[in-house]
Design a protein around this motif. Structure first.
Motif, mmCIF file in Angstrom:
data_model
loop_
_atom_site.group_PDB
_atom_site.id
_atom_site.type_symbol
_atom_site.label_atom_id
_atom_site.label_comp_id
_atom_site.label_asym_id
_atom_site.label_seq_id
_atom_site.Cartn_x
_atom_site.Cartn_y
_atom_site.Cartn_z
ATOM 1 N N UNK B 14 0.875 -1.169 0.000
ATOM 2 C CA UNK B 14 0.000 0.000 0.000
ATOM 3 C C UNK B 14 0.908 1.214 0.000
ATOM 4 N N UNK B 15 1.125 1.776 -1.162
ATOM 5 C CA UNK B 15 2.027 2.916 -1.280
ATOM 6 C C UNK B 15 1.267 4.097 -1.850
ATOM 7 N N UNK B 16 1.724 5.278 -1.476
ATOM 8 C CA UNK B 16 1.123 6.473 -2.058
ATOM 9 C C UNK B 16 2.206 7.221 -2.809
ATOM 10 N N UNK B 17 1.928 7.511 -4.042
ATOM 11 C CA UNK B 17 2.908 8.150 -4.903
ATOM 12 C C UNK B 17 2.429 9.563 -5.191
ATOM 13 N N UNK B 18 3.319 10.530 -4.928
ATOM 14 C CA UNK B 18 2.988 11.909 -5.290
ATOM 15 C C UNK B 18 3.713 12.197 -6.586
ATOM 16 N N UNK B 19 2.977 12.443 -7.615
ATOM 17 C CA UNK B 19 3.603 12.582 -8.917
ATOM 18 C C UNK B 19 2.908 13.702 -9.657
ATOM 19 N N UNK B 20 3.598 14.771 -9.858
ATOM 20 C CA UNK B 20 3.100 15.861 -10.683
ATOM 21 C C UNK B 20 1.688 16.282 -10.271
ATOM 22 N N UNK B 21 1.580 16.770 -9.085
ATOM 23 C CA UNK B 21 0.348 17.337 -8.533
ATOM 24 C C UNK B 21 -0.797 16.337 -8.418
ATOM 25 N N UNK B 22 -0.512 15.050 -8.602
ATOM 26 C CA UNK B 22 -1.563 14.081 -8.284
ATOM 27 C C UNK B 22 -1.031 13.151 -7.192
ATOM 28 N N UNK B 23 -1.964 12.679 -6.385
ATOM 29 C CA UNK B 23 -1.614 11.750 -5.326
ATOM 30 C C UNK B 23 -2.250 10.419 -5.678
ATOM 31 N N UNK B 24 -1.403 9.417 -5.897
ATOM 32 C CA UNK B 24 -1.898 8.146 -6.391
ATOM 33 C C UNK B 24 -1.618 7.075 -5.360
ATOM 34 N N UNK B 25 -2.641 6.354 -4.958
ATOM 35 C CA UNK B 25 -2.397 5.241 -4.047
ATOM 36 C C UNK B 25 -2.269 3.976 -4.883
#
Lengths: 991, 637
Positions: B14-25
């Motif tokens: 369960x990871x959360x990726x912050x990538x270019x103004x989006x937060x993706x789990x």
């Protein structure tokens, strides 16, 4: 009395002191939270370490008084920290801490704003704004702080990160000043126009920010700020946004505005017409019912239901699927002629007006199915997603309830929904139909569709449909016939629906007497010349027909003339056996006894009430009678009350309740009358069965009184507990008399005194009502009892029990006895339920519960193996013989393996069909090894109680450790339904 | 670009990726091993289980493992890779203020729903009268016996969700297909790729125009029933997040299947029953397929196979209709037309029977010896509990564990003493380390990110250096509750040019292959997409004012002033000044440029590298004249 008061005042300060000492001690031993955190953070060598410490720290709650210290330490660390993820965590911790109850966060606001100004990371900024929001919502009274926070939010609105803008908008929505209109003139610039600021962000580049802006606007509305009408146009533009979240929120906003300004006038863009705003909004929301995203469609369909102010012609359009020619209002011929004339250009003359300037159709503006209100519900009800269909049905229901003409028009569509593939939709549309059924009459073809649902395999749907049929109007006699035939088919297919079908036919009959009349000969299969065979009286289908006819005959005096002889006999039988379904009829050649009863029921209520009161009054004077007389009086009164309860169902609860109480008293008196007491010295004999049994029974009865009746108030609870206390005293005395040795007695005495103590504490407010009672006297002597030996205590108790007055039980207003009837299993079948031994068999249980509070937690099912048989053990194939059920003392061994199980039904198994009524439909699982023959299992419902639930918790008890309480933790069960026996037959597994 | 690691479990990430103004789990797996601390939940009250010493029936079942590392309401999207990794979804979507969307493939959603339904059903049908939560208190927990005492994060254990929560969580899912490109707010594009592990299981590619992150979770290179893994699309990634490798790196799935079959046959021949605790979907399809071929050859065709689960029927039928998600030869069967899985034939010939529960029809058809597939693999709830109680006493019977998620010894603990035989043949088709290194060699990512456990050999076999990820540069590892800064920076952003504007450009070649052109345009941003538009005509003062209110960025609507560039040669400038009648000019050199002094006009012209100032005393005429002179030397565009 004076004595007792002294006792309280003596007791109380003592307790408080003790308690203070306890809390002080606690505080001393508890390590300081803030200090620990400080040490941890200092120890942290890397950001990752610090983060772990913070995470650990966040798991434990912080007391209100140490919050500020913790916040200081966090802030201190914040300034030093370079890693944004740690700062982020600190920021979110600040928000959490400021939410701590009892802590006023205004002192940390300055710091929070301060760090906000120097923060570079967008994510941390957003989190800090969130913290500010938490602070702001915690201090709703402080205008200055709110203004300041709003200023901060406005400043950061121009941030490049969408997250920060989102939070700012959220902050504005939650804290934007409400009294704007008042302060506007006074402060001028100082008060910002929050609505305008938020409105500007409706056209932000990021969809998430647009959504947040609309949400903030809705939040303003929720907080009571009146939105400006100008927002309407802005919101309408957002309906065509690319992102569904935006559209969904915009629909909501449009709805809100339309409810605020329903009557204002807005222009229609394509013409110079104007319409009411609510109609325009209705059209726009209807259009959204055919949106591309189902979330938006659901939202739109739901909102349609609550737009009741919409004009009827718009409403009716929703059911019309015709496409209008690009959906603009066409101008009248006069208007066109006028325009042509004013244009004044030359024409070739070949055709009238061929050169008139045509309206230029902008291809982008014409929506292929821009339909306004047209066919919104047609689309909604035919949607591919069942969620949309359910929402559309709900909306249809609400609109139809407010407009009878619409109800009639939507009937066809609603009936079509009965064939939906999803059960929920079918159920919902049946319920909807029932709600609007007083406005409508079903046509035959509609009835046909409706009745087809009776074949549904879901019990809920069938029962809902029966309910619907109870209150629908049918237009023709063929319709009635059709309904009857279908219901009878239903009855043969699903015999368990019997009661529901009978009830349905009862209403169907009484609603349509004139339609039933021509059907009677056919239904009863009578012949003008020949006698026909007498139908079987036990046939549920025949009973169903009779229920229909008799109920119709009630308002149709000509009908009984068509009955044959046996019909009258059957009437008499059914009137007795199913009196709730068969009404009293005015039959020729019969005395009108039954019909005379019905109108007088109301007048009769009074005398029986009086009778009840009088007999109770009489009982309370028994103090002055000799024991023998008192016993007799009690016995008679109990008998009277029981009979009264049977006769008058309205008074059954009260009568039972008081009868139970009197029975307790009777048992007490009887126990005290025993010869046992006449002997001076303790005898240590085993012969006091009666007294101890009485004590036990009184206890049981008091639990029943306390938990089995709904509507018992505190007044009664005191009396009941008092009675229980007496029973306990009795028990103590009996034990003292019959057991040798002092050791157990010491414990019992102590326990009893503890209970008296509890009683006094719980019911301190009610003690004045208990004058001259057992407890009153007991409390007077309490100091003496505390110090005396058990033998002495017992002696005192004994005299006090004899002397104490019989307490008057005040009757509550509304009291009902909880009851349960197991409908299924019926217990009639001799066919055993077969299953492979070792596996599980599921027994369907269907029961109705009346007047049970919180059945989810209290009602249990008990199953017991009763009867006798031989049990085959699978392992060694020994045959155990089991005792015969003749000797009641060996009851435990009676069951093939001594099993009695309690099963907790699932919360979902309870349905609530009406106030005070519950229905339990559940499965009970049984498992057993092989038996030689079928054996009985007894199933019954139990009411579980927990005495701590009723008694209000004392506040001082919660903090400290849980003291060993005897009184408060008593749990048990009361059987409250008749047991039903089921045969089961486990058979050995096949090879 | 940051990664927040919320779960330390390598196969249930369960990871959360912050990538270019989006937060993706990325995934939300539910670690159910905590249920092993509870007593089994029998369907019918069992006197043996409720009287076990030292055990007491504690509150239902609570498992979620998640930390408060990040505010979950800020998560924009959740990407699900396979149905085992979505079991925590209701906890996240229902109680955290989550407002985003969940993306998953259709089989993932449907089978995930089945798994959740089964879980909820197993737990709800035996409700507890009371629940204990006091023991979760730290001080009390310390006093408990060993396994409970050491359990970490007990306070995050939750009660099982309800069906309503499941339905509402699943309604937030948007269905996607393999290789479908999904735009997130115009900023990021995500694409699911087949991962070959289970029906509809996917790896995800998260990319902007110039960066690419691949998320590999639960992939398999073996040919089982699902569509084979798509490796080619993973190439050229900047970062590759690698999770969900095999949990049993030493076991070979093929060998395990063989062992499974032979043990099964042995038991049945001796007249015993075989119990297979399993999930209702996944490996069971392969096992049934193997048995289909095996039982006839082993002469066991008369032995009935029972599959008992509340969702047994749906699972078997769903598997047959997801044709486009199956491997090639199964897919081609559909066109014959034939059911892709052979269990259809087993059902038809009555060899395999499925029942929703242990009561009802099953009890009439039940014959021994038999093979029973039922859940739950943790042996703590579900119908398997009943069979363990029923068959545990006889040494003829066998229980075969195939799911690797739970330690079989711990799972069996409450059933001891057990006469039944226990066979452990875990079948885990996910990538093993050899396959991983091959994959990495082929895909060549710049960086690899993986859970800490994969960067060192398993603690039980510390000498096996081959049981760890080996790549260049060394993989970055993460741990539970850690924030990882991924090692690359975004440097470029794509901007589109309107055709009219592009027409007007005149590129000049400054180097072979490199041309330059100056552009003056208005940058218009909408939905995170940037567009260069030709500047608005200056001749619209009225409309410009109107637009000011509606448009979002202010410079857009001002009348454009030409921009200047170039440098001013001082000598020539002085000459020009003289030509225009200025005399007495003095030039001073300063550190940054020059100062031109016009002494008689008492005027000063500062010429620096990045600015030019004309300082004169209230003489607007003069200033304008001087300005025009200066402008002559500069290029405008």
């Amino acid at each position: 009395m004076r004595n007792s008061r002294k006792w309280f005042s003596f007791l109380y300060p003592l307790q408080q002191q003790q308690e203070e000492i306890a809390t002080k001690k606690l505080r001393l031993t508890k390590p300081s939270k803030s200090a620990a955190l400080h040490i941890d953070l200092c120890k942290a060598t890397s950001p990752a370490d610090a983060l772990q410490y913070l995470l650990q720290f966040a798991r434990k709650p912080v007391e209100a008084e140490s919050v500020e210290g913790v916040v200081r330490i966090l802030l201190e660390h914040y300034y030093k920290e370079n890693d944004p993820s740690v700062r982020l965590k600190i920021a979110s911790l600040l928000g959490l801490l400021s939410k701590t109850a009892g802590f006023s966060p205004d002192c940390i606001m300055d710091d929070a704003i301060n760090i906000l100004q120097n923060e570079k990371s967008h994510q941390v900024l957003a989190q800090l704004l969130d913290t500010l929001l938490a602070i702001g919502t915690k201090l709703p009274e402080n205008q200055a702080i709110q203004m300041r926070l709003v200023d901060v939010a406005c400043k950061h609105l121009t941030d490049t990160s969408h997250g920060v803008r989102n939070k700012c908008l959220q902050l504005l929505g939650n804290l934007g000043s409400l009294e704007k209109s008042v302060t506007k003139d006074a402060e001028g610039l100082a008060a910002r126009d929050v609505q305008k600021i938020i409105g500007d962000y409706f056209s932000d580049q990021d969809p998430r920010v647009r959504t947040a802006a609309i949400k903030a606007m809705l939040q303003l509305h929720e907080r009571g700020l009146k939105l400006h009408q100008t927002i309407y146009n802005q919101a309408c533009k957002l309906l065509s946004d690319d992102y569904e979240q935006v559209r969904s929120a915009a629909v909501q906003l449009i709805w809100v505005v339309s409810q605020l300004y329903p009557e204002s006038i807005v222009p229609i863009p394509s013409s110079n017409e104007e319409i009411r705003l609510v109609d325009d909004a209705f059209g726009k929301i209807c259009h959204m019912v055919s949106d591309g995203s189902w979330v938006v469609r659901v939202q739109a369909a739901k909102l349609l239901g609550s737009m009741e102010q919409v004009s009827s012609h718009f409403l009716e359009q929703t059911l019309d699927k015709k496409l209008m020619s690009d959906l603009r209002r066409k101008r009248t011929a006069h208007e066109r002629a006028k325009e042509l004339y004013s244009s004044g250009e030359f024409s070739s003359g070949r055709k009238w007006g061929d050169d008139a300037p045509k309206e230029e159709v902008d291809t982008g503006a014409v929506n292929l199915i821009e339909s306004g209100a047209c066919g919104a519900f047609v689309h909604g009800l035919e949607d591919e997603m069942y969620e949309v269909r359910i929402a559309a049905v709900e909306a249809l229901c609400m609109l139809a309830q407010s407009s009878p003409s619409f109800a009639e028009k939507c009937l066809d569509f609603l009936v079509d929904m009965f064939n939906d593939e999803i059960e929920e939709v079918r159920l919902q549309s049946i319920h909807t139909m029932r709600k609007i059924s007083n406005n409508i009459t079903l046509r035959e073809d509609q009835l046909d569709t409706v009745l087809a649902v009776l074949e549904d395999s879901s019990r809920d749907i069938r029962e809902a449909l029966h309910e619907l049929l109870c209150c629908t109007n049918v237009s023709t006699k063929e319709g009635i016939h059709l309904a009857l035939v279908e219901l009878l088919k239903n009855l043969t297919k699903y015999p368990t629906d019997r009661d529901s079908i009978w009830k349905c036919l009862k209403f169907l009959g009484s609603r349509h007497p004139t339609l039933v009349l021509p059907l009677v000969p056919e239904l009863l299969s009578t012949h003008p010349f020949f006698d026909t065979a007498e139908p079987d009286m036990d046939d549920p289908a025949y009973i169903a027909v009779l229920v229909l006819i008799f109920n119709a005959a009630k308002t149709c005096p000509t009908m009984p003339a068509l009955f044959s002889d046996h019909t009258f006999r059957h009437y008499a039988y059914l009137r007795d056996s199913l009196s709730h379904l068969v009404p009293a009829l005015r039959l020729p050649g019969r005395k009108l006894v039954s019909s005379a009863v019905s109108p007088s029921i109301i007048s009769q209520e009074d005398p029986s009430q009086q009778f009840l009161q009088q007999s109770l009054e009489r009982v309370y004077s028994l103090q002055h009678l000799d024991p023998q007389g008192a016993q007799e009086l009690l016995e008679f009164t109990i008998r009277d009350l029981q009979r009264l309860g049977e006769l008058q169902s309205e008074l059954a609860g009260v009568a039972d309740f008081s009868a139970t109480y009197l029975r307790c008293q009777l048992l007490l008196i009887k126990a005290l009358q025993e010869k046992l007491w006449n002997v001076a010295a303790p005898l240590y004999l085993k012969q006091s069965d009666l007294a101890s049994a009485a004590a036990k029974q009184i206890m049981e009865e008091t639990y029943k009184m306390e938990f089995m009746y709904s509507g018992v108030e505190n007044k009664q609870v005191v009396i009941i507990h008092h009675m229980r206390l007496q029973a306990k005293a009795l028990q103590l005395i009996v034990t003292a008399r019959t057991t040798r040795g002092l050791d157990p007695l010491f414990g019992m005495c102590e326990k009893f005194l503890q209970e008296v103590d509890f009683f006094q504490r719980y019911f301190i407010a009610d003690l004045p009502h208990l004058q001259d009672s057992f407890v009153d006297k007991l409390l007077d002597l309490m100091p003496r009892l505390m110090t005396s030996k058990p033998a002495e205590v017992v002696k005192i108790l004994q005299t006090m029990l004899r002397q104490s007055a019989f307490l008057h039980l005040p009757l509550p207003e509304q009291i009902h006895k909880a009851s349960a009837t197991i409908i299924e299993p019926a217990g009639e079948s001799d066919n055993p339920l077969r299953f492979t031994s070792g596996l599980v068999v599921a027994l369907d249980v269907d029961a109705t519960l009346e007047h049970v509070q919180d059945p989810q937690n209290t009602v249990k099912v008990q199953e017991m193996f009763t009867g006798h048989c031989f049990m085959l053990d699978q392992r060694n194939r020994d045959v155990y013989s089991v005792d015969l059920p003749s000797r009641p003392r060996l009851r435990k061994v009676l069951y093939p393996d001594g099993q009695a199980q309690m099963i907790h039904p699932k919360p979902a198994d309870f349905r609530n069909p009406g106030p005070g009524r519950h229905r339990l439909i559940t499965q009970v699982y049984l498992s057993h090894t092989a038996w030689t023959e079928a054996c009985q299992v007894e199933v019954r419902l139990l009411l579980a109680y927990n005495s701590s639930a009723r008694i209000p918790k004392c506040p001082w008890m919660e903090g400290g450790e849980v003291s060993p309480q005897v009184e408060t933790s008593i749990e048990g069960t009361i059987p409250f339904s008749k047991p039903v026996k089921v045969y089961i037959m486990p058979k050995p597994a096949r090879r | 670009l940051k990664m927040y690691c919320l779960s330390g479990h390598p196969t249930l990430p369960c990871n959360v990726l912050k990538f270019k103004s989006t937060t993706i789990m990325l995934d939300c797996g539910l670690d159910m091993t905590s249920t092993l601390n509870f007593l089994p939940l029998p369907l019918v009250q069992s006197p043996r289980l409720s009287s076990l010493p030292g055990w007491s029936l504690k509150d239902g079942n609570a498992f979620l493992d998640k930390t408060e590392l990040i505010d979950l309401s800020t998560v924009d999207v959740i990407l699900i890779s396979n149905y085992h990794c979505m079991m925590a979804l209701p906890y996240i979507t229902e109680h955290t203020g989550f407002t985003g969307t969940v993306y998953a493939t259709e089989p993932t959603v449907q089978i995930g729903r089945l798994l959740m339904e089964e879980l909820v059903n197993f737990i709800e049908r035996v409700p507890k009268a009371q629940s204990a939560s006091l023991w979760k208190n730290k001080d009390i927990q310390r006093l408990l016996p060993s396994p409970l005492k050491d359990a970490v994060e007990v306070s995050t254990w939750r009660r099982c969700y309800t069906m309503q929560e499941v339905n509402s969580a699943l309604s937030k899912i948007q269905l996607v297909g393999y290789s479908q490109k999904i735009e997130l707010f115009g900023a990021v594009q995500v694409t699911p790729l087949s991962s070959g592990y289970a029906l509809g299981s996917s790896n995800w590619i998260i990319q902007s125009h110039y960066e690419k992150v691949s998320y590999v979770s639960g992939s398999s290179l073996l040919t089982t029933h699902p569509q084979p893994m798509d490796q080619a699309s993973l190439k050229n990634s900047d970062v590759l997040v690698l999770t969900g490798l095999t949990q049993i790196p030493t076991a070979n799935p093929d060998g395990m299947v063989g062992e499974f079959c032979s043990n099964l046959a042995l038991t049945v021949r001796n007249g015993g029953n075989v119990l297979v605790p399993c999930y209702p979907s996944g490996v069971i399809y392969d096992l049934l397929e193997c048995l289909y071929q095996y039982i006839d050859s082993a002469g066991l065709s008369s032995v009935p196979l029972y599959f008992i689960s509340p969702v047994a029927n749906s699972s078997l039928e769903f598997s047959q209709i997801f044709a486009e998600w199956l491997c090639h030869n199964k897919q081609s069967k559909v066109y014959l037309p034939e059911p892709p899985f052979p269990h259809a034939e087993l059902i038809q010939t009555n060899k395999l029977k499925h029942y929703p529960s242990i009561h009802g029809d099953f009890s009439n058809d039940f014959r021994q010896p038999c093979v029973v597939f039922t859940g739950h693999p943790s042996l703590r709830f579900g119908d398997v509990v009943h069979f363990m109680e029923l068959w545990g006493k006889s040494s003829l019977n066998t229980v075969i564990f195939t799911e690797p998620d739970f330690s079989y010894l711990e799972a069996l603990a409450p059933y001891q003493p057990l006469a039944m035989k226990c066979i452990y043949c875990p079948i885990d088709t996910r990538l093993n380390f050899i396959q991983v290194s091959k994959l990495l060699k082929e895909v060549q990512p710049l960086h690899v990110v993986c859970p800490e456990q994969y960067t060192q050999p398993p603690p039980a076999q510390s000498h096996r250096m081959d049981l760890m990820i080996d790549c260049q540069p060394p993989a970055m590892s993460y741990r539970r509750a850690e924030v990882l800064a991924l090692p690359f920076k975004r440097r470029y952003e794509k901007i589109e040019i309107m055709p009219e504007l592009a027409d007007s450009l005149v590129p000049m070649e400054i180097k072979p292959g490199i041309s330059l052109a100056t552009v003056s345009a208005v940058l218009h941003t909408k939905d995170n997409k940037h567009l260069l538009q030709p500047p608005p005509r200056p001749a619209q003062p009225t409309s410009g004012k109107k637009r000011k209110r509606v448009s979002d960025d202010v410079p857009d609507c001002k009348v454009l002033k030409p921009l200047l560039s170039g440098s001013i040669p001082v000598e020539q400038f002085v000459q020009t000044l003289e030509k225009h009648g200025f005399s007495d000019i003095k030039v001073e050199d300063t550190a940054k440029g020059h100062i031109v002094l016009l002494q008689e006009a008492e005027t000063l012209i500062q010429i620096e590298e990045d600015s030019t100032h004309i300082i004169c005393d209230n003489d607007e005429m003069l200033r304008v004249r001087l300005r025009d002179l200066v402008l002559k030397f500069l290029q405008k565009f």
